[in-house]
Design a protein around this motif. Sequence first.
Motif, PDB file in Angstrom:
ATOM      1  N   GLY A 360       0.592  -1.063  -0.031  1.00  0.00           N
ATOM      2  CA  GLY A 360       0.013   0.084   0.138  1.00  0.00           C
ATOM      3  C   GLY A 360       0.830   1.387   0.077  1.00  0.00           C
ATOM      4  N   ARG A 361       0.149   2.392  -0.014  1.00  0.00           N
ATOM      5  CA  ARG A 361       0.842   3.821   0.155  1.00  0.00           C
ATOM      6  C   ARG A 361       0.412   4.383   1.477  1.00  0.00           C
ATOM      7  N   ALA A 362       1.119   5.427   1.811  1.00  0.00           N
ATOM      8  CA  ALA A 362       0.692   6.154   2.824  1.00  0.00           C
ATOM      9  C   ALA A 362      -0.787   6.632   3.212  1.00  0.00           C
ATOM     10  N   LEU A 363      -1.247   6.276   4.160  1.00  0.00           N
ATOM     11  CA  LEU A 363      -2.562   6.640   4.515  1.00  0.00           C
ATOM     12  C   LEU A 363      -2.658   8.181   4.745  1.00  0.00           C
ATOM     13  N   ASP A 364      -3.802   8.833   4.913  1.00  0.00           N
ATOM     14  CA  ASP A 364      -3.821  10.377   4.942  1.00  0.00           C
ATOM     15  C   ASP A 364      -3.259  10.759   6.484  1.00  0.00           C
ATOM     16  N   GLY A 365      -2.834  11.623   6.488  1.00  0.00           N
ATOM     17  CA  GLY A 365      -2.069  12.053   7.908  1.00  0.00           C
ATOM     18  C   GLY A 365      -0.749  11.153   8.207  1.00  0.00           C
ATOM     19  N   MET A 366      -0.343  10.310   7.300  1.00  0.00           N
ATOM     20  CA  MET A 366       0.687   9.660   7.374  1.00  0.00           C
ATOM     21  C   MET A 366       1.741   9.881   6.535  1.00  0.00           C
ATOM     22  N   GLU A 367       3.180   9.761   6.807  1.00  0.00           N
ATOM     23  CA  GLU A 367       4.305   9.910   5.729  1.00  0.00           C
ATOM     24  C   GLU A 367       5.453   8.974   5.926  1.00  0.00           C
ATOM     25  N   ILE A 368       5.698   8.396   4.863  1.00  0.00           N
ATOM     26  CA  ILE A 368       6.886   7.569   4.941  1.00  0.00           C
ATOM     27  C   ILE A 368       8.075   7.812   4.173  1.00  0.00           C
ATOM     28  N   ARG A 369       9.123   7.294   4.454  1.00  0.00           N
ATOM     29  CA  ARG A 369      10.538   7.326   3.692  1.00  0.00           C
ATOM     30  C   ARG A 369      11.303   6.171   3.958  1.00  0.00           C
ATOM     31  N   ILE A 370      12.123   5.876   2.750  1.00  0.00           N
ATOM     32  CA  ILE A 370      13.040   4.904   2.789  1.00  0.00           C
ATOM     33  C   ILE A 370      14.360   5.388   2.680  1.00  0.00           C
ATOM     34  N   VAL A 371      15.346   5.021   3.617  1.00  0.00           N
ATOM     35  CA  VAL A 371      16.670   5.619   3.679  1.00  0.00           C
ATOM     36  C   VAL A 371      17.769   4.584   3.695  1.00  0.00           C
ATOM     37  N   ASP A 372      19.013   4.803   3.400  1.00  0.00           N
ATOM     38  CA  ASP A 372      19.988   3.940   3.510  1.00  0.00           C
ATOM     39  C   ASP A 372      20.806   3.944   4.843  1.00  0.00           C
ATOM     40  N   PRO A 373      21.728   3.173   5.314  1.00  0.00           N
ATOM     41  CA  PRO A 373      22.299   3.439   6.597  1.00  0.00           C
ATOM     42  C   PRO A 373      22.658   4.696   7.136  1.00  0.00           C
ATOM     43  N   ALA A 374      22.883   5.538   6.050  1.00  0.00           N
ATOM     44  CA  ALA A 374      23.505   6.817   6.686  1.00  0.00           C
ATOM     45  C   ALA A 374      22.318   7.767   6.563  1.00  0.00           C
ATOM     46  N   GLY A 375      21.151   7.265   6.402  1.00  0.00           N
ATOM     47  CA  GLY A 375      19.999   8.257   6.637  1.00  0.00           C
ATOM     48  C   GLY A 375      19.493   8.962   5.268  1.00  0.00           C
TER      49      GLY A 375
END
Length: 540
Positions: A360-375
């Motif tokens: 799925g994708r982020a629901l309303d009011g939610m936020e996501i991000r995908i990062v590497d080990p360094a952030g």
Amino acid sequence: MTVAALRDPSHVSFSEAGYWLDKTVDQLLSEAAAKAPDKVAIVADRADRDEARRFTYRGLEELADRAASSLVRLGVGRGDVVTVQLPNWWEFVVTAFACSKIGAVMNPVMPILRERELTYILNFCQAKVFIVPKAYRGFDYAAMAQGMRADLPHLRHVIVVDGEGSTSFERVLLSTETADLPAGLEPDDMAVLMFTSGTTGEPKGVMHTSNSLIACCKALTGRFGLDSTDVLLVASPVGHMTGYAAVVLLSVYLGGTMILQDVWEARHGVGLMANESVTYTAASTPFLGDICDAVKAGAPYPKSLRSFLCGGAPIPSVLIQRAADELGLTVCSLWGMTEVLSGTLTEPARAAEKSASTDGRALDGMEIRIVDPAGSPVEEGQSGRLLVRGAQMFKGYYKRPELPTFDKDGWFDSGDLAYMDKDGYIRISGRVKDILIRGGENVPVVEIENLLYKHPAVAAVAVVGFPDARLGERGCAFIVARTGCTIDLAAVQAYLGEAKMAKQFWPERVEVVAELPRTASGKIQKFKLRELAAALADAK
């Protein structure tokens, strides 16, 4: 709401944006009762009873008021913990709203827990009240609870549903009239304390507020297009957030009707769906397969059922197609966890396209991000650590301020690995602690498991690493075989070879087991499998 506003985790931004309604859990019930007092709120089906009990919204609120008054008389006050170990029974729902009315904290625990886990939880919470069934599925909970009393110095009362005498739920909580109640919860107070499932072996008490819980209800309502006409089946345990937040609270938020099923039996469950015109339910993948099998075997066709929220594990594409073909059912994949509630969800309009391949994708009011080990953010399609923040996030870990929660920008590290497609849909690719590194190569554990799930002899599978002096780790596949089928290492490796998977990724050990160790919510406990794989390797 702008991305900039979402990055501010303050109360004001979520309230101003409408993701937080600044209401309390008990206000949902009061509003529903005021709007439609004679509407059926609960149909309480029990496996050991011939007929289900029905409760209107007026009746439910009256019971919650009585129970709240009784809890006050028992010495339960604002911030005190009430631990409830009940199946999907109406008494659970009454207690949940009663706690909210007086500012007490609801602490649901799963019925499968026993003395070792319960003693830890009850002492850690300093619970004043412990509510249990007299018996459920052949186990004597009342005897267990009484036997624990010497080790629980803070516990004042054990209350027994279906009990007799001075400890019975009816006598203790419902036999006296409602009195004036003290001030209840505030929207940002801890409303629910729920312990993590323990997939890593260390349960933590997760604190949620009314605001975060109701934000979950609001977001699911919007994504599914639900309203007061919906009928929701509560088959997932209410001791887990799927059953509690995504069905029970959601139903009252809608002013809809919930159907409580205390023992999951697919044919009976499908019969409830058909007889009660159920439109929505939320459960894990095995429930979906059971429903399809039951209908195929002659159970009544649940013609009203249109939405199935499915989380906890990847959904095989063949099962999604089967549900669509045989039931006309839309299956929507979800990613969430106790700390996050519902983080991402596939909307019904794209479920056929996305549910099998994404979470799925982020629901309303939610936020996501995908990062590497360094952030730093990773590129599209690249796996990294999944970070999340937003209106449904937990308040923190109870009495564990030393545990990491949010960074300075409000991001929470989920501990999951994921990648994102061009449309913003994510796919969980593993757990950070579940990474299997063989000879310096990261092994795509989830991809291997997804492939093996398609094997006709495989009912369930989990791949873990075990220590190896030369390569660091090797892979072991624990497999539950389908009835009447056999499978071994040669068959697994041949199958992966036919699928063109790199030989370096193939498991080098296969263990056929009767079942996989799981948490109370059904998640596979890979830490236990890693321990077992290491022990088997040492014994060889």
